[in-house]
Design a protein around this motif. Structure first.
Motif, mmCIF file in Angstrom:
data_model
loop_
_atom_site.group_PDB
_atom_site.id
_atom_site.type_symbol
_atom_site.label_atom_id
_atom_site.label_comp_id
_atom_site.label_asym_id
_atom_site.label_seq_id
_atom_site.Cartn_x
_atom_site.Cartn_y
_atom_site.Cartn_z
ATOM 1 N N MET A 1 -10.706 3.162 -1.256
ATOM 2 C CA MET A 1 -9.683 4.354 -1.736
ATOM 3 C C MET A 1 -9.658 5.103 -3.067
ATOM 4 O O MET A 1 -9.321 6.265 -2.800
ATOM 5 C CB MET A 1 -8.017 3.485 -1.612
ATOM 6 C CG MET A 1 -7.732 2.724 -0.275
ATOM 7 S SD MET A 1 -6.300 1.851 -0.605
ATOM 8 C CE MET A 1 -6.398 0.710 0.970
ATOM 9 N N VAL B 1 1.082 4.017 -3.011
ATOM 10 C CA VAL B 1 1.021 5.651 -2.838
ATOM 11 C C VAL B 1 2.123 6.096 -3.396
ATOM 12 O O VAL B 1 2.148 7.376 -4.156
ATOM 13 C CB VAL B 1 0.720 5.974 -1.298
ATOM 14 C CG1 VAL B 1 0.544 7.433 -1.228
ATOM 15 C CG2 VAL B 1 -0.537 5.327 -0.981
ATOM 16 N N PHE C 1 0.796 -1.176 0.029
ATOM 17 C CA PHE C 1 0.080 -0.018 -0.171
ATOM 18 C C PHE C 1 0.763 1.267 0.183
ATOM 19 O O PHE C 1 0.772 2.363 -0.551
ATOM 20 C CB PHE C 1 -1.045 -0.084 1.147
ATOM 21 C CG PHE C 1 -1.680 1.217 1.508
ATOM 22 C CD1 PHE C 1 -2.828 1.661 0.589
ATOM 23 C CD2 PHE C 1 -1.310 2.283 2.576
ATOM 24 C CE1 PHE C 1 -3.303 2.828 0.831
ATOM 25 C CE2 PHE C 1 -1.792 3.207 2.595
ATOM 26 C CZ PHE C 1 -2.882 3.613 1.882
#
Length: 546
Positions: A530, A319, A315
Motif C-alpha cells: 500500500m 485511510v 484499514f
C-alpha cells in the motif's frame, strides 16, 4: 626541506587504499565466518554479497562513478530491502510465540528432558582435592550414613571451556561417567561454596555418577543434588521398526515413560503421538518448530471473519485517519500562515514563535500531556466541559470519541509543519496578484480561496502525499495515546478501534498469547504494498506536474 613529489604521494595513497581494502576483506571475512559458524546463514550470504560487490566497485576502473553511490545503495539493501524480504519470508511460515525454534532445536530440547526414576536422591557437595582437582561427595537423603566419594577430578569452568574451545560433549568424564566408591565419612576438606558449583555447573551437569552397584547412574538435579534421572524421550535411529514399519526420517522419538512414539507434524509444527498406522493422534507436544505454510497467513486475512472484519475496519480507519490528518493540518497550517503574513497584524514575530512551539516540543511529551488532559475523570478538558455543559465524554472508551481525540491530537502535532511550509511558499506568490484582485473588489477571504490556495496546492502536492504516507504508519501516536483501545470485541486477534494497520500488526506480533509473527508479517507485507503504491502515485503526480 623538499616537499614530497606527486609520484611519492600517489604511491602512499595507493598503499593506503590497498591497506584499507585488505582490512575490509579481512574483517568482512571474519564476520562472514562467525555468522556462518553461529548458524546465521542468511546474514552471512548477504554480507558476502555486499562485500564482494563493494570490492568489485572500488577496484574496477569501469565502475568508478558507482563508488560514490554504493554506500547509499548498500545501506538501503541492509536496512530496507533485506528486512522487507525477510518479513515476506516469515509471512509464509507459522513463526509465532509457540513455534519459535527449528526442528533440530525442538528435538534437542525434548531429548534433554528427564524424569526421576528409582535409585534415590543424594545431597551433593564439592571438595578440593589434590593438584587443584575436585572430589565429589554424595550423601543419601534416606540414609545419611550412606556416603559415596569420587576420585580426584579435573573439572573445567565455562571460561576455560571457551578459551580452549571445548564443547560439553568433549569434556572429561562425560562418556563413561565417574565411578563412585563407598566412604565412611565426608572428605576432610570443607565443601566448596555455591559460587564454585555455579562456575563448574556446565561440566557437572554433563557427567554421570556410577554407584558401586553398577545399576544406578546419577545426574545433577540442582546445585546441591544428584538424582537417578532418565531421559523422557529417546531418538530412534534410521531404520528402526515401529509396528512392522521401517522409520527412515531420523526424527521419531519414543516416550520412555508411556512407550508412545512421537513424530514431527509438519502441518502444525509440533511433535505429536502417532497410532499403529503412524497417524497423528493426541495432544501436541510443545515447544513447536517453524514450518512453511504457504499462503495460509494471507488467506487468513482474507477469509477468517475474526481477522478479516477487524482488518478491513482498521484499514478504512487508517485511510480516514491519514487523509483527515493531512486535510486538517493543511487547512489549519495554511490559514495560520496566511494570518501571520498579514501586514496589518501587529506582533507577527511573537505569533510565529508561539505557533511553531508545538513543533519544537518532542512529540511523545505532547502526546502524554494530551493523554492527561483527555482523562475521563480528572482531565482538564472533561472538567471544563462538565462545568460549562454538564457532560463528561468517554474519550477512551467510546470508539467515535476516541478517534476524534486521536485526530485532534495529531492535528495539533502536525499543523506547525504545514504552517512553516506555507509561510515559505507564500513568499513566492507575487503581490501584484493580490493588488489586481483588490482592484476587482475581492476581499481577503476571496483572495485566499482564489489565489493563495490554488498557487500553494501545486508545490504542496508531493509533500501532502508524503505526509499521508507518514500518517498511514503513525505508530508512536497510537501507542502512547490509546494503545489501540477501545478493543474490537469480535476480533480473534488483538485489535482496537483506534488501531492503525501498523499498530495492529505490532499487537498481533507482540501481544496476546500467540504472538503470531507470521500473520503480522503478512499484514506488514500488505502495508508495504500500500505504501509502495502511494510512493508510485507520488512520483507520477510529480512527473505530471513537471
Amino acid at each position: 626541506m623538499d616537499a614530497p613529489s606527486p609520484a611519492s604521494s600517489s604511491k602512499v595513497g595507493l598503499w593506503l587504499k590497498i591497506i584499507a581494502l585488505a582490512a575490509t576483506i579481512l574483517i568482512g571475512g571474519y564476520a562472514i565466518i562467525a555468522m556462518y559458524a553461529s548458524g546465521e546463514y542468511i546474514f552471512a550470504i548477504v554480507t558476502l554479497l555486499l562485500i564482494s560487490i563493494g570490492v568489485y566497485v572500488f577496484t574496477n576502473p569501469r565502475t568508478y562513478a558507482h563508488r560514490y553511490i554504493f554506500p547509499g545503495v548498500a545501506g538501503m539493501a541492509i536496512f530496507i530491502v533485506f528486512p522487507m524480504v525477510y518479513t515476506i519470508f516469515i509471512s509464509f511460515t507459522n513463526y509465532s510465540g509457540t513455534n519459535l525454534l527449528t526442528l533440530e532445536r525442538t528435538q534437542n530440547y525434548l531429548l534433554s528432558l528427564t524424569y526421576r526414576t528409582d535409585g534415590g536422591s543424594y545431597d551433593f557437595s564439592l571438595h578440593k582435592g589434590d593438584d587443584d582437582r575436585y572430589v565429589i561427595a554424595l550423601q543419601s537423603e534416606d540414609n545419611p550414613e550412606q556416603i559415596f566419594v569420587s576420585h580426584n577430578l579435573e573439572l573445567m569452568n565455562k571460561q576455560a571451556m571457551t578459551a580452549s574451545r571445548t564443547q560439553v560433549k568433549n569434556l572429561p568424564f562425560v562418556d563413561g561417567g565417574v565411578d563412585m566408591r563407598v566412604a565412611s565419612a565426608m572428605p576432610d576438606t570443607p565443601a566448596e561454596p555455591i559460587r564454585t558449583v555455579v562456575q563448574l555447573r556446565d561440566h557437572l551437569s554433563a557427567i554421570k555418577l556410577n554407584l558401586p552397584d553398577g545399576h544406578v547412574r546419577l545426574s545433577m538435579n540442582g546445585l546441591r543434588k544428584f538424582s537417578a534421572l532418565k531421559p523422557i524421550y529417546s531418538l530412534l535411529e534410521d531404520g528402526a521398526e515401529i509396528n512392522h514399519r521401517i522409520i527412515s526420517d531420523g526424527d521419531t522419538l519414543r516416550n520412555n515413560r508411556t512407550g508412545e512414539f512421537l513424530r514431527p507434524n509438519f502441518n502444525t509444527g509440533f511433535y505429536q503421538p502417532v497410532d499403529d498406522n503412524l497417524e497423528f493422534i493426541g495432544e501436541r507436544v510443545p515447544p513447536g518448530f517453524t514450518v512453511g505454510v504457504g499462503w495460509k497467513n494471507y488467506l487468513r486475512v482474507m477469509t477468517d471473519k475474526g481477522i478479516q472484519g477487524p482488518f478491513l475496519q482498521i484499514f478504512v480507519w487508517t485511510v480516514i485517519f491519514a487523509g483527515s490528518s493531512v486535510a486538517l493540518t493543511l487547512a489549519l497550517g495554511m490559514v495560520l500562515a496566511s494570518l501571520v503574513q498579514w501586514e496589518q497584524l501587529k506582533g507577527k514575530a511573537v505569533y510565529r514563535v508561539l505557533l511553531i512551539l508545538p513543533y519544537a516540543v518532542p512529540a511523545f511529551i505532547s502526546i502524554l500531556v494530551f493523554k492527561g488532559l483527555f482523562n475521563q475523570n480528572f482531565g482538564e478538558i472533561n472538567l471544563a466541559l462538565e462545568s460549562l455543559f454538564g457532560v463528561k465524554p468517554d474519550w477512551f472508551t467510546d470508539p467515535t470519541l476516541a478517534k476524534t481525540m486521536v485526530l485532534i491530537v495529531n492535528t495539533w502535532l502536525g499543523y506547525p509543519y504545514m504552517m512553516i511550509l506555507c509561510m515559505g511558499l507564500l513568499k513566492s506568490i507575487p503581490e501584484d496578484l493580490y493588488e489586481a484582485s483588490a482592484m476587482d473588489g475581492s476581499g481577503p477571504v476571496g483572495n485566499f480561496f482564489k489565489i493563495t490556495v490554488p498557487l500553494l496546492m501545486k508545490p504542496l502536492t508531493p509533500l501532502l502525499i508524503a505526509s499521508f504516507a507518514f500518517n498511514f504508519n503513525n505508530f508512536v501516536l497510537i501507542l502512547l495515546l490509546t494503545k489501540g483501545d477501545p478493543n474490537i470485541v469480535e476480533a480473534t486477534t488483538p485489535a482496537g478501534h483506534t488501531d492503525l494497520l501498523v499498530s495492529y500488526t505490532y499487537r498481533i506480533a507482540f501481544e496476546g498469547s500467540g504472538q503470531d509473527y507470521g500473520l503480522a508479517s503478512a499484514i506488514a507485507a500488505l502495508i508495504f504494498i500500500m505504501v509502495g503504491a502511494l510512493a508510485i502515485l507520488n512520483l507520477r503526480l510529480t512527473k505530471a506536474e513537471n
